[in-house]
Enzyme design. Structure first.
Site, PDB file in Angstrom:
ATOM      1  N   GLU A 144       0.815  -1.224   0.000  1.00  0.00           N
ATOM      2  CA  GLU A 144       0.000   0.000   0.000  1.00  0.00           C
ATOM      3  C   GLU A 144       0.849   1.275   0.000  1.00  0.00           C
ATOM      4  O   GLU A 144       0.743   2.109   0.903  1.00  0.00           O
ATOM      5  CB  GLU A 144      -0.970  -0.008   1.189  1.00  0.00           C
ATOM      6  CG  GLU A 144      -1.980  -1.134   1.105  1.00  0.00           C
ATOM      7  CD  GLU A 144      -3.125  -1.008   2.114  1.00  0.00           C
ATOM      8  OE1 GLU A 144      -2.943  -0.345   3.155  1.00  0.00           O
ATOM      9  OE2 GLU A 144      -4.197  -1.568   1.853  1.00  0.00           O
ATOM     10  N   GLU A 307      -6.488  -7.996  -0.790  1.00  0.00           N
ATOM     11  CA  GLU A 307      -6.957  -8.065   0.591  1.00  0.00           C
ATOM     12  C   GLU A 307      -8.434  -7.724   0.636  1.00  0.00           C
ATOM     13  O   GLU A 307      -8.892  -6.800  -0.034  1.00  0.00           O
ATOM     14  CB  GLU A 307      -6.251  -7.028   1.478  1.00  0.00           C
ATOM     15  CG  GLU A 307      -4.774  -7.214   1.644  1.00  0.00           C
ATOM     16  CD  GLU A 307      -4.177  -6.087   2.506  1.00  0.00           C
ATOM     17  OE1 GLU A 307      -4.932  -5.427   3.249  1.00  0.00           O
ATOM     18  OE2 GLU A 307      -2.961  -5.861   2.407  1.00  0.00           O
TER      19      GLU A 307
HETATM   20  C1  GLA Z   1      -4.339  -2.692   4.830  1.00  0.00           C
HETATM   21  C2  GLA Z   1      -2.976  -3.326   4.998  1.00  0.00           C
HETATM   22  C3  GLA Z   1      -3.001  -4.596   5.789  1.00  0.00           C
HETATM   23  C4  GLA Z   1      -3.925  -4.470   6.966  1.00  0.00           C
HETATM   24  C5  GLA Z   1      -5.294  -4.084   6.484  1.00  0.00           C
HETATM   25  C6  GLA Z   1      -6.335  -4.015   7.573  1.00  0.00           C
HETATM   26  O1  GLA Z   1      -5.019  -3.097   3.735  1.00  0.00           O
HETATM   27  O2  GLA Z   1      -2.347  -3.566   3.772  1.00  0.00           O
HETATM   28  O3  GLA Z   1      -1.681  -4.868   6.212  1.00  0.00           O
HETATM   29  O4  GLA Z   1      -3.445  -3.533   7.869  1.00  0.00           O
HETATM   30  O5  GLA Z   1      -5.200  -2.817   5.912  1.00  0.00           O
HETATM   31  O6  GLA Z   1      -7.605  -3.752   7.051  1.00  0.00           O
END
Ligand code: GLA
Ligand code: ZN
Length: 669
Positions: A144, A307
């Protein structure tokens, strides 16, 4: 179809029994793919230059032995304490020029030579050690990417970036309108990043800083993948993208349109706040659809959900768990819009720290009996049954243009109303008319090839380059239909206002000129009469003068009553429409309803649909797969043209399709 997610065995190395259970549970959850090492730097390199890979060797071998894949991450998203302690330059400097302390994650400097050196070393070691491993499916670069750094290295890079762009200081001063508040620079060394966007009133600087931050982030990513690409040319590379806010609008801090060109596959992290108290389930589902369509369209290929959560998250204001049925429904929605995966954050809940209560496949109870685990296994079975869908694309004839730079400039503009600009939300309202009617849409940038679409919708292009005006004109002249709206055509690419009235190229394209834009208070309204109906308008009303265009509807009130509010102009073989005022959904539904009919865009498979039942198809050369999804809390019935088989259950389904609340079917005619 990839199913699995972020797995952090590095947190559990002192619990071998847990690691052994993980493997058993992975098979029971019908998973096949795990992202490893995302935050494992302190385990991989506990001291500078001392590397521990044995634990990762074993885990990868175990996952491979089960027949599953790994997506291997580079660990730069969070760094070990020794690195921050010994080389403080790796820590980010905020816009107040304060050096940040060690802590958290995603807070390194993208320019720091030391950070670049250290990431290059660990990344190369990972590529050398695991590059040939048969379980390695893909690279997950960092995590991210986001944010900016204002340290001296970044300032220097920003100045080089500007020199490269403008060549001379005179050109920069002109582009940024230097004399305003005495901001003319007499030496490059005076140029600095904006101290904070609210305070730096030099809009050209703010805009270029944001562009630089995107380029600098991509540059860091390119640095991260250099050895990886060389050593493993056949392994695809991704980095996980995001969206903004709990109800999902396009991500604002990086221009993903640009970033997308550098990844092999787009992947992203999707966390809609289902069952919230501010909108209906269908409201949110259509916004989820919009972002997924955007990530498919940016590369014109299927993407991955890297995710999502099997239940709730830990960072919404209220972390509500998914109601029965929602996990399967929301997972299938990802696939329906072009994802070839549903991967989760996280496989197992951590025992400590901030994410110990974030949703996971395996809870602290360690049980396969619980509802969430069972829901996940159901999705796993479902994905196996619909695997034929993998790789197929979606045919869309409608493109909506989203432009990052436009939104950055518009947000900066001190005019209109700060609260009601709502660029992203407005695009999503236009999109909604098509989502409700089950018509597939792509969300593209001004750089996309427009010719594959019949209809281009480009609302609120406040910042518009002349090249974009030309491109839209070509599109219309060659037979395309174009819709734009109020707040279009104000500034050029460096945020300088167009002189001598509404840009001539737009005048020619739309057959109108926009004389003024009236900004309304939230309680103000005007009325628009359009084809015999009356619609409420709010927020913005363009005052339009016809110049060859035709009025389709006019205002009923105020000093511009009877003047055109919606116009149409034929140019070459196409038509350009201008919606001069912000309407509600009722107008958009009717307006686009006529265009849908005229352009024969309606979904031929549906005889009688329902706005809360979304139908999306994936199409390969030979087959179409129809995802029928009930985003409502009631039973619904829709009628379709052909009988089919529900791939999720194997049942034959007639032309009347009955769905339970949150019900979903994946139909093959
Ligand atoms: C982000 C991060 C993950 C985690 C999620 C929780 O997407 O990439 O490591 O912290 O948030 O929702
Ligand atoms: Zn920096």
């Amino acid at each position: 179809m990839l199913h699995g997610g972020d797995y952090n065995p590095d947190q559990w190395l002192n619990y071998p029994e847990v690691l052994a259970q993980d493997l058993e549970l992975m098979e029971k959850a019908k998973t096949n793919t795990f992202s490893l090492g995302i935050f494992a730097w302190s385990t991989l390199e506990p001291e500078e230059g001392v590397f521990h890979f044995d634990w990762l060797d074993k885990i990868i071998a175990d996952i491979h032995a089960m027949g599953s894949n790994i997506i291997l991450a580079t660990p730069s998203g969070a760094r070990p304490a020794w690195l921050s302690q010994k080389y403080p330059e790796v820590l980010r400097t905020n816009e107040r020029r304060e050096k940040q302390l060690h802590g958290g994650r995603h807070n390194h400097c993208f320019s720091s030579p030391v950070y670049r050196e250290k990431t290059a070393i660990i990344n190369k070691k990972l590529a050398e050690r695991y590059g040939d491993h048969p379980a390695l499916l893909m690279w997950h670069i960092s995590n991210e990417y986001s944010g900016d750094c204002h340290c001296d290295y970044c300032q220097e890079n920003f100045r080089s970036w500007l020199k490269n762009k403008y060549q001379t200081l005179e050109a920069l001063n002109e582009a940024w309108w230097g004399p305003f508040w005495s901001h003319t620079y007499s030496d490059w060394s005076q140029v600095e990043s904006p101290s904070s966007l609210g305070e730096t009133m030099v809009h050209g600087l703010n805009l270029d800083w944001k562009r630089f931050v995107t380029d600098q982030t991509i540059d860091f990513y390119q640095h991260e993948i250099k050895d990886i690409r060389r050593l493993t040319p056949d392994i695809p590379i991704t980095t996980n993208f995001m969206a903004d806010t709990n109800d999902l609008i396009p991500f604002q801090s990086l221009d993903y349109g640009k970033f997308a060109q550098h990844v092999d596959v787009i992947s992203w992290d999707c966390y809609p706040a289902w069952h919230n108290d501010w909108g209906t389930t269908a409201d949110l589902a259509s916004k989820v659809g919009f972002i997924n369509d955007q990530y498919r369209s940016l590369k014109q290929q299927p993407f991955l959900i890297m995710e999502s959560t099997p239940s709730g998250v830990n960072w919404h204001d209220v972390n509500k768990t998914k109601r029965p049925g929602m996990h399967l429904l929301s997972s299938m929605q990802f696939i329906a819009h072009g994802s070839d995966s549903n991967l989760y954050f996280q496989w197992r809940k951590s025992r400590g720290s901030s994410e110990k209560f974030h949703g996971a496949v395996v809870d602290h109870d360690n049980s396969e009996e619980n509802r969430v685990f069972q829901d996940v296994a159901e999705v796993g079975r479902g994905l196996e049954r619909i695997k034929a869908v993998k790789g197929s694309y979606k045919n869309s004839k409608v493109g909506i243009i989203f432009d990052w730079a436009n939104n950055w400039a518009l947000e900066d503009a001190q005019n209109f109303s700060q609260q009601s600009k709502r660029y992203c939300q407005t695009l999503q309202e236009h999109y909604r008319s098509f989502w409700n009617a089950d018509i597939p849409v792509e969300v593209i940038t001004p750089n996309a090839d427009l010719m594959k679409y019949d209809l281009i919708i480009a609302p609120m292009l406040y910042l518009i380059e002349e090249a974009t005006m030309d491109k839209l004109t070509d599109f219309v002249e060659q037979g395309g239909q174009l819709v734009t709206t109020y707040l279009t055509g104000y500034v050029n690419e460096t945020d300088l206002a167009y002189l001598n009235g509404w840009p001539e190229k737009l005048q020619r394209l739309f057959g109108i000129t926009v004389k003024e834009t009236d900004t309304l208070y939230p309680k103000d309204h005007n009325q628009l009469d359009y084809l015999g109906e009356s619609y409420v308008v709010q927020d913005y009303c363009s005052i339009i003068q016809l110049q060859g265009g035709q009025s389709l509807g006019s205002y009923t009130q105020d000093f511009y009553a009877q003047q055109p509010a919606v116009t149409k102009h034929s140019l070459g073989d196409g038509i350009a429409y201008f919606i001069g005022a912000r309407t509600k959904q009722d107008f958009l539904t009717d307006f686009y309803g006529s265009l849908i009919e005229e352009l024969s865009l309606s979904n031929q498979w549906i005889v009688k649909g329902h706005p809360d039942v979304s139908v999306q198809s994936r199409n390969s050369e030979a087959e179409s797969y129809y995802f029928v999804m009930n985003f409502s809390e009631e039973n619904q019935v829709i009628e379709v043209a052909k009988e089919s088989t529900d791939l999720l259950t194997g049942e034959r389904v007639g032309t009347l399709i009955e769905l339970k609340p949150y019900g979903v079917k994946v139909l093959q005619p």
